[in-house]
Design a protein around this motif. Structure first.
Motif, short mmCIF file in Angstrom:
data_model
loop_
_atom_site.label_atom_id
_atom_site.label_comp_id
_atom_site.label_asym_id
_atom_site.label_seq_id
_atom_site.Cartn_x
_atom_site.Cartn_y
_atom_site.Cartn_z
N VAL A 45 -7.33 8.02 5.17
CA VAL A 45 -6.64 6.77 5.54
C VAL A 45 -7.46 5.56 5.12
O VAL A 45 -6.92 4.52 4.74
N TYR A 46 -8.81 5.70 5.14
CA TYR A 46 -9.64 4.61 4.64
C TYR A 46 -9.40 4.41 3.15
O TYR A 46 -9.28 3.26 2.68
N LYS A 47 -9.36 5.50 2.40
CA LYS A 47 -9.12 5.41 0.96
C LYS A 47 -7.77 4.76 0.66
O LYS A 47 -7.63 3.98 -0.27
N ASP A 48 -6.76 5.10 1.47
CA ASP A 48 -5.43 4.51 1.28
C ASP A 48 -5.45 3.01 1.60
O ASP A 48 -4.87 2.21 0.86
N TRP A 49 -6.11 2.66 2.68
CA TRP A 49 -6.24 1.25 3.08
C TRP A 49 -6.99 0.46 2.01
O TRP A 49 -6.62 -0.65 1.67
N GLU A 50 -8.03 1.08 1.47
CA GLU A 50 -8.87 0.43 0.45
C GLU A 50 -8.06 0.16 -0.81
O GLU A 50 -8.12 -0.94 -1.38
N ARG A 51 -7.29 1.14 -1.27
CA ARG A 51 -6.54 0.96 -2.52
C ARG A 51 -5.37 -0.01 -2.35
O ARG A 51 -4.83 -0.52 -3.34
N LYS A 52 -4.99 -0.27 -1.12
CA LYS A 52 -3.94 -1.25 -0.86
C LYS A 52 -4.50 -2.66 -0.67
O LYS A 52 -3.77 -3.59 -0.32
N GLY A 53 -5.82 -2.81 -0.89
CA GLY A 53 -6.44 -4.13 -0.76
C GLY A 53 -6.88 -4.44 0.65
O GLY A 53 -7.10 -5.61 0.99
N LYS A 54 -7.00 -3.43 1.53
CA LYS A 54 -7.42 -3.58 2.92
C LYS A 54 -6.58 -4.61 3.68
O LYS A 54 -7.10 -5.58 4.24
N PRO A 55 -5.25 -4.41 3.72
CA PRO A 55 -4.38 -5.36 4.40
C PRO A 55 -4.61 -5.38 5.91
O PRO A 55 -4.95 -4.35 6.50
N ILE A 56 -4.43 -6.52 6.53
CA ILE A 56 -4.54 -6.63 8.00
C ILE A 56 -3.33 -7.34 8.60
O ILE A 56 -3.16 -7.36 9.80
N GLY A 57 -2.48 -7.93 7.75
CA GLY A 57 -1.30 -8.63 8.23
C GLY A 57 -0.11 -7.69 8.38
O GLY A 57 -0.20 -6.49 8.14
N ASN A 58 1.02 -8.26 8.76
CA ASN A 58 2.22 -7.47 8.99
C ASN A 58 3.13 -7.48 7.77
O ASN A 58 4.31 -7.76 7.85
N ASP A 59 2.55 -7.17 6.60
CA ASP A 59 3.33 -7.20 5.36
C ASP A 59 3.76 -5.79 4.97
O ASP A 59 3.52 -4.82 5.68
N LEU A 60 4.40 -5.68 3.81
CA LEU A 60 4.91 -4.38 3.36
C LEU A 60 3.80 -3.37 3.13
O LEU A 60 3.96 -2.18 3.41
N LYS A 61 2.64 -3.84 2.62
CA LYS A 61 1.53 -2.92 2.37
C LYS A 61 1.01 -2.36 3.69
O LYS A 61 0.65 -1.17 3.77
N MET A 62 0.96 -3.19 4.73
CA MET A 62 0.51 -2.70 6.03
C MET A 62 1.48 -1.67 6.59
O MET A 62 1.08 -0.62 7.10
N LYS A 63 2.77 -1.95 6.50
CA LYS A 63 3.78 -1.02 7.01
C LYS A 63 3.72 0.32 6.28
O LYS A 63 3.84 1.38 6.89
N GLN A 64 3.52 0.26 4.94
CA GLN A 64 3.41 1.50 4.18
C GLN A 64 2.14 2.25 4.54
O GLN A 64 2.14 3.49 4.62
N PHE A 65 1.05 1.51 4.76
CA PHE A 65 -0.21 2.14 5.17
C PHE A 65 -0.04 2.88 6.50
O PHE A 65 -0.43 4.05 6.63
N GLN A 66 0.56 2.21 7.49
CA GLN A 66 0.73 2.84 8.80
C GLN A 66 1.65 4.05 8.73
O GLN A 66 1.42 5.06 9.40
N LYS A 67 2.70 3.95 7.90
CA LYS A 67 3.58 5.10 7.73
C LYS A 67 2.84 6.25 7.05
O LYS A 67 3.03 7.42 7.39
N ASN A 68 1.99 5.92 6.08
CA ASN A 68 1.18 6.95 5.42
C ASN A 68 0.28 7.66 6.42
O ASN A 68 0.04 8.87 6.31
N CYS A 69 -0.24 6.91 7.40
CA CYS A 69 -1.08 7.51 8.44
C CYS A 69 -0.29 8.55 9.23
O CYS A 69 -0.79 9.64 9.54
N PHE A 70 0.96 8.21 9.55
CA PHE A 70 1.82 9.18 10.26
C PHE A 70 2.11 10.39 9.39
O PHE A 70 2.02 11.54 9.85
N ILE A 71 2.47 10.15 8.13
CA ILE A 71 2.79 11.24 7.20
C ILE A 71 1.60 12.20 7.06
O ILE A 71 1.76 13.42 7.07
N LEU A 72 0.40 11.62 6.97
CA LEU A 72 -0.79 12.44 6.79
C LEU A 72 -1.09 13.27 8.05
O LEU A 72 -1.35 14.47 7.96
N LEU A 73 -1.03 12.63 9.22
CA LEU A 73 -1.34 13.39 10.44
C LEU A 73 -0.26 14.43 10.72
O LEU A 73 -0.56 15.53 11.20
N ASP A 74 0.99 14.11 10.43
CA ASP A 74 2.09 15.06 10.57
C ASP A 74 1.81 16.31 9.73
O ASP A 74 1.97 17.44 10.19
#
Length: 385
Positions: free
Chosen positions: A168-197
């Motif tokens: 998840v760190y690698k994914d966050w890093e390649r997305k530019g380390k977003p912290i706001g509520n933008d599309l990249k953040m939403k995709q990052f959080q969804k990726n976290c769910f997909i990965l843990l699932d």
């Protein structure tokens, strides 16, 4: 460190052996107060004084510097084994982030890496990991999972907790380390769910047997080739697994156990958006139809059937009120009845039906539909939103 740990009779881990290497014993200057405090506490636990703070000391204290670390890496005890684990995990997390792997060679390479500014790079990693934890736990699914006092390393494994954190760190890093509520953040959080699932599925189907370090290395390499949006595990995979568990009490032909079903319960409640009980209560695994009834029955394969998902639920355990081995019709406390309806989905009007073990197949059909709906419909809503 090498001498004091060895003298206590504990087998030395790879990172403890590395503490004797010159590359890990270079003094670090310009340390901040948080780093000094963490290292001082480490040496206090070991029971020896320290003069200088050296490179080895920083990754050895990494886990103690992480916020919400218990969700990812459980609350470790003061035992020598757990103490050694906390040190090892710190090195593996850091080598996974900076060296792309968690083997002894990766950790050795971390110590020899001249490009790392240990007074600043390490602190940046601590800050970023803490930020990462907050972002993950602000996503609804993880809020619900955390409410059940879930710990990835405790309920899945240390290796899976490492794998999840690094990826998840690698994914966050390649997305530019977003912290706001933008599309990249939403995709990052969804990726976290997909990965843990996926990791839940891999753990339950025993895909993490064998060399976990090499599996993590392979996952890191493969992750680099994946797109920004991770591909979720198919609905068919979950459906086939659940049907085999409910209808055959097996996974890939191997009989199930209560221990293997418990992680699936946590995942089920979080997907269902069912919040765990107040932290004042302990959580117990309840057998809706008591185990004693199964043991005294002539039901085929009864020793396994009683631990199937249809008969398991998590319930809060009050100091004086617990379902324990009671049949549903033997319960008088209204608070406990409310908990059974909330967490096992059984209303008081159904107590008579499900207190008779001869109706166990009715309970199976009832709860199998609930689980299938959760993993086919509710899980899909998470993936689509």
């Amino acid at each position: 460190i090498f001498n004091i740990i060895n003298s206590k009779g504990t087998t030395l881990s790879a990172v403890e052996i590395l503490s004797a290497k010159p590359s890990w014993n270079e003094p670090i200057d310009n340390l901040n107060s948080s780093q000094v405090k963490a290292v001082t506490q480490l040496y206090k636990k070991i029971g020896v004084p320290n003069k200088n703070i050296v490179k080895w000391d920083l990754p050895a204290t990494l886990l103690s510097r992480l916020d919400y670390s218990s969700f990812f890496f459980k609350g470790f005890s003061e035992s020598p084994t757990d103490f050694s684990k906390t040190i090892t995990l710190g090195f593996k997390i850091l080598s996974g982030l900076l060296e792309g792997g968690v083997t002894k060679d990766n950790i050795d390479g971390l110590g020899k890496n001249k490009e790392i500014r240990w007074d600043t790079t390490f602190e940046q990693n601590v800050t970023e990991l803490n930020q990462l934890h907050k972002l993950i736990l602000s996503y609804d699914y993880f809020k619900y999972l955390k409410s059940w006092q879930f710990e990835i390393s405790k309920h899945l494994s240390d290796a899976i907790a490492l794998n999840f954190t690094i990826l998840v760190y690698k994914d966050w890093e390649r997305k530019g380390k977003p912290i706001g509520n933008d599309l990249k953040m939403k995709q990052f959080q969804k990726n976290c769910f997909i990965l843990l699932d996926l990791l839940f599925y891999e753990y339950i189907t025993k895909m993490w047997r064998g060399s976990s370090d090499s599996r993590i290395a392979s996952n890191i390499t493969n992750f680099k080739k994946m797109g920004e949006s991770l591909e979720p595990l198919s609905i068919t995979k979950w459906e086939e697994l659940l049907i085999e568990i409910f209808d055959h009490q097996a996974i890939d032909g191997v009989k199930i156990s209560q221990k293997m079903m418990e992680p699936l319960l946590y995942h089920f409640y979080a997907i269902s958006k069912i919040q765990g009980p107040d932290s004042d209560y302990k959580i117990e695994v309840d057998h809706i139809i008591p185990q004693t009834l199964f043991k005294n029955s002539v039901i085929p394969n009864k020793e396994v059937v009683m631990h199937s998902l249809f008969n398991l639920a998590f319930l809060p355990k009050d100091e004086n009120i617990s379902k324990s081995n009671k049949r549903l019709v033997e319960i008088n406390d209204q608070w406990l009845k409310d908990q059974i309806e909330k967490y096992a989905f059984i209303s008081e009007s159904e107590y008579q039906l499900y207190s008779d073990i001869s109706n166990y197949k009715s309970l199976k059909d009832f709860r199998e539909n609930i689980f299938l709906d959760t993993f086919k419909v509710k899980r899909l809503k998470i993936l689509n939103n």
